[in-house]
Design a protein around this motif. Structure first.
Motif, PDB file in Angstrom:
ATOM      1  N   ASP A  87      -9.521 -12.034  -0.987  1.00  0.00           N
ATOM      2  CA  ASP A  87      -9.716 -11.166  -2.143  1.00  0.00           C
ATOM      3  C   ASP A  87      -8.729 -11.482  -3.267  1.00  0.00           C
ATOM      4  OD1 ASP A  87      -7.687 -10.385  -0.503  1.00  0.00           O
ATOM      5  OD2 ASP A  87      -8.073  -8.247  -0.629  1.00  0.00           O
ATOM      6  N   ASN A  88      -8.226 -12.736  -3.269  1.00  0.00           N
ATOM      7  CA  ASN A  88      -7.417 -13.275  -4.377  1.00  0.00           C
ATOM      8  C   ASN A  88      -6.104 -12.512  -4.582  1.00  0.00           C
ATOM      9  OD1 ASN A  88      -9.345 -15.276  -5.039  1.00  0.00           O
ATOM     10  ND2 ASN A  88     -10.508 -13.789  -6.253  1.00  0.00           N
ATOM     11  N   VAL A  89      -5.430 -12.220  -3.500  1.00  0.00           N
ATOM     12  CA  VAL A  89      -4.108 -11.599  -3.563  1.00  0.00           C
ATOM     13  C   VAL A  89      -3.081 -12.625  -3.108  1.00  0.00           C
ATOM     14  CG1 VAL A  89      -2.629  -9.735  -2.722  1.00  0.00           C
ATOM     15  CG2 VAL A  89      -5.063  -9.315  -3.143  1.00  0.00           C
ATOM     16  N   LEU A  90      -2.054 -12.829  -3.921  1.00  0.00           N
ATOM     17  CA  LEU A  90      -1.005 -13.786  -3.587  1.00  0.00           C
ATOM     18  C   LEU A  90       0.012 -13.116  -2.671  1.00  0.00           C
ATOM     19  CD1 LEU A  90       0.348 -16.554  -3.996  1.00  0.00           C
ATOM     20  CD2 LEU A  90       1.530 -15.563  -5.975  1.00  0.00           C
ATOM     21  N   LEU A 174       4.449  -9.021  -0.835  1.00  0.00           N
ATOM     22  CA  LEU A 174       3.546  -8.987  -1.977  1.00  0.00           C
ATOM     23  C   LEU A 174       4.361  -8.967  -3.267  1.00  0.00           C
ATOM     24  CD1 LEU A 174       1.129  -6.213  -0.665  1.00  0.00           C
ATOM     25  CD2 LEU A 174       0.838  -8.671  -0.438  1.00  0.00           C
ATOM     26  N   ASP A 175       3.725  -9.373  -4.371  1.00  0.00           N
ATOM     27  CA  ASP A 175       4.413  -9.281  -5.655  1.00  0.00           C
ATOM     28  C   ASP A 175       4.452  -7.826  -6.119  1.00  0.00           C
ATOM     29  OD1 ASP A 175       1.961  -8.826  -7.620  1.00  0.00           O
ATOM     30  OD2 ASP A 175       1.375 -10.390  -6.201  1.00  0.00           O
ATOM     31  N   GLU A 176       5.262  -7.551  -7.125  1.00  0.00           N
ATOM     32  CA  GLU A 176       5.514  -6.178  -7.558  1.00  0.00           C
ATOM     33  C   GLU A 176       4.249  -5.491  -8.048  1.00  0.00           C
ATOM     34  OE1 GLU A 176       8.031  -2.991  -7.810  1.00  0.00           O
ATOM     35  OE2 GLU A 176       8.481  -5.019  -7.074  1.00  0.00           O
ATOM     36  N   ARG A 179       1.997  -4.598  -5.147  1.00  0.00           N
ATOM     37  CA  ARG A 179       2.596  -3.508  -4.375  1.00  0.00           C
ATOM     38  C   ARG A 179       2.394  -2.162  -5.067  1.00  0.00           C
ATOM     39  NH1 ARG A 179       7.262  -5.373  -4.349  1.00  0.00           N
ATOM     40  NH2 ARG A 179       7.078  -6.652  -2.470  1.00  0.00           N
ATOM     41  N   ASP A 180       2.546  -2.136  -6.401  1.00  0.00           N
ATOM     42  CA  ASP A 180       2.318  -0.882  -7.135  1.00  0.00           C
ATOM     43  C   ASP A 180       0.859  -0.456  -7.047  1.00  0.00           C
ATOM     44  OD1 ASP A 180       4.968  -0.898  -7.810  1.00  0.00           O
ATOM     45  OD2 ASP A 180       4.665  -1.788  -9.792  1.00  0.00           O
ATOM     46  N   ALA A 181      -0.054  -1.406  -7.164  1.00  0.00           N
ATOM     47  CA  ALA A 181      -1.473  -1.081  -7.069  1.00  0.00           C
ATOM     48  C   ALA A 181      -1.827  -0.527  -5.691  1.00  0.00           C
ATOM     49  CB  ALA A 181      -2.312  -2.319  -7.377  1.00  0.00           C
ATOM     50  N   MET A 182      -1.253  -1.136  -4.658  1.00  0.00           N
ATOM     51  CA  MET A 182      -1.512  -0.650  -3.300  1.00  0.00           C
ATOM     52  C   MET A 182      -0.926   0.736  -3.101  1.00  0.00           C
ATOM     53  SD  MET A 182      -1.012  -4.010  -0.889  1.00  0.00           S
ATOM     54  CE  MET A 182      -1.402  -3.029   0.559  1.00  0.00           C
ATOM     55  N   LEU A 186      -2.941   3.962  -2.042  1.00  0.00           N
ATOM     56  CA  LEU A 186      -2.550   4.750  -0.870  1.00  0.00           C
ATOM     57  C   LEU A 186      -2.426   6.226  -1.225  1.00  0.00           C
ATOM     58  CD1 LEU A 186      -1.618   4.844   2.072  1.00  0.00           C
ATOM     59  CD2 LEU A 186       0.697   4.340   1.281  1.00  0.00           C
ATOM     60  N   ASN A 187      -1.832   6.522  -2.385  1.00  0.00           N
ATOM     61  CA  ASN A 187      -1.708   7.922  -2.801  1.00  0.00           C
ATOM     62  C   ASN A 187      -3.073   8.548  -3.033  1.00  0.00           C
ATOM     63  OD1 ASN A 187       1.093   7.777  -2.706  1.00  0.00           O
ATOM     64  ND2 ASN A 187       1.273   7.151  -4.848  1.00  0.00           N
ATOM     65  N   ALA A 188      -3.974   7.788  -3.660  1.00  0.00           N
ATOM     66  CA  ALA A 188      -5.333   8.300  -3.881  1.00  0.00           C
ATOM     67  C   ALA A 188      -6.044   8.562  -2.553  1.00  0.00           C
ATOM     68  CB  ALA A 188      -6.129   7.311  -4.729  1.00  0.00           C
ATOM     69  N   GLU A 189      -5.855   7.670  -1.608  1.00  0.00           N
ATOM     70  CA  GLU A 189      -6.480   7.849  -0.300  1.00  0.00           C
ATOM     71  C   GLU A 189      -5.918   9.079   0.413  1.00  0.00           C
ATOM     72  OE1 GLU A 189      -8.949   7.102   2.950  1.00  0.00           O
ATOM     73  OE2 GLU A 189      -8.972   6.348   0.889  1.00  0.00           O
TER      74      GLU A 189
END
Length: 295
Positions: A87-90, A174-176, A179-182, A186-189
């Motif tokens: 899914d194109n995540v570095l 993960l890059d910053e 990590r913020d997006a995840m 997570l908070n939304a979930e």
């Protein structure tokens, strides 16, 4: 004294030389191999044999120990390599590999730098495996990823006489921004799960309340049915008594009920006025007459 020594050496030079030769042959022909090592023996630059732990004999002057190989388990330095998920995540994967040499003759003559070769192989396999998985799969199925990496590395280094004992993924960084997006996801979930849990709780409360009302209605219906059955039984008994004793039995029961009702009124607490209808006295008289007639 010195002259005698020189004469002795001159007369026995051959014997002394032979003795030195024998001792040298013994020193060169006997090899004691430690338990943690194996010796690779060459003859004229060509592989002759591999000596295992213990006392071993080789041909002096012809054979020589060219390599002393440790067979203890080794650990490669922890390595980090970048990989891109499906899914194109570095991600940056930190790996650690343990191995040991089983066949020194292959390791010596087929590969120059074992550690560098294994590290390069592991990096390529890790990138390939991570590229076929999404980020969530990498995080949740780490043991499966490790098993695949270990199996592929073992196949790749088999020709080098090496056994890969362990292959571990120590960390997946993960890059910053990712990590913020995840974290936001997570908070939304968590918020969604809280809302679902609250809704399920309310639904369960409504279901329990409905069950309670249904249970109460069922119990009320049962009580009414029992009272109706009792009333029907009492009516049946009175009807049977009337059928057996005639109308006088019914009149006696009515008069008796009237007397009991007036008695209950007279037992009230406090000051009160009881109004007795004129027909009540007739009811008393009628009841007494019936009782007397029955007696």
């Amino acid at each position: 004294m010195e002259q005698d020594l020189m004469n002795f050496l001159g007369e026995n030079a051959v014997l002394i030389g032979l003795a030195i030769f024998v001792v040298l042959c013994i020193l060169l022909g006997v090899r004691i191999v430690p338990q943690s090592q194996k010796f690779v023996v060459e003859r004229f630059g060509r592989l002759r044999s591999v000596l295992g732990p213990g006392i071993n004999l080789i041909v002096p002057f012809l054979d020589k120990v060219a390599h002393r190989i440790s067979i203890l388990e080794r650990q490669l330095p922890n390595a980090e390599q970048d990989a891109i998920t499906r899914d194109n995540v570095l991600v940056q994967v930190e790996t650690s590999v343990f191995y040991r040499i089983l066949q020194p003759e292959k390791t010596v003559y087929r590969i120059r730098d074992v550690d560098a070769a294994i590290a390069t192989t592991v990096a390529g396999i890790v990138r390939a495996e991570i590229g076929m998985m999404e980020l969530d799969e990498v995080q949740s199925n780490r043991s499966e990823v490790i098993s695949k990496i270990k199996a592929q590395v073992a196949d790749a280094v088999d020709d080098w006489g090496i056994e890969v004992t362990r292959a571990e993924i120590l960390d997946v960084n993960l890059d910053e921004q990712t990590r913020d997006a995840m974290l936001q996801q997570l908070n939304a979930e968590r918020a969604r799960r809280a809302q679902v849990t609250e809704a399920e709780g309310k639904r369960r409360a409504v279901e329990l309340a409905a069950d309670a009302e249904l249970y109460a209605a069922e119990q009320t219906a049962k009580a009414r049915r029992i009272a109706a059955d009792a009333e029907a039984y009492a009516t049946e008994v009175v009807a049977r008594a009337i059928a057996d004793n005639g109308l006088e039995a019914a009149q006696y029961q009515v008069a008796l009920k009237q007397v009991e009702a007036l008695t209950a009124l007279g037992k009230g607490n406090g000051s009160q006025t009881v109004v007795v209808p004129a027909s009540a006295l007739d009811a008393f008289g009628e009841a007494f007459r019936m009782l007397k007639g029955r007696a």
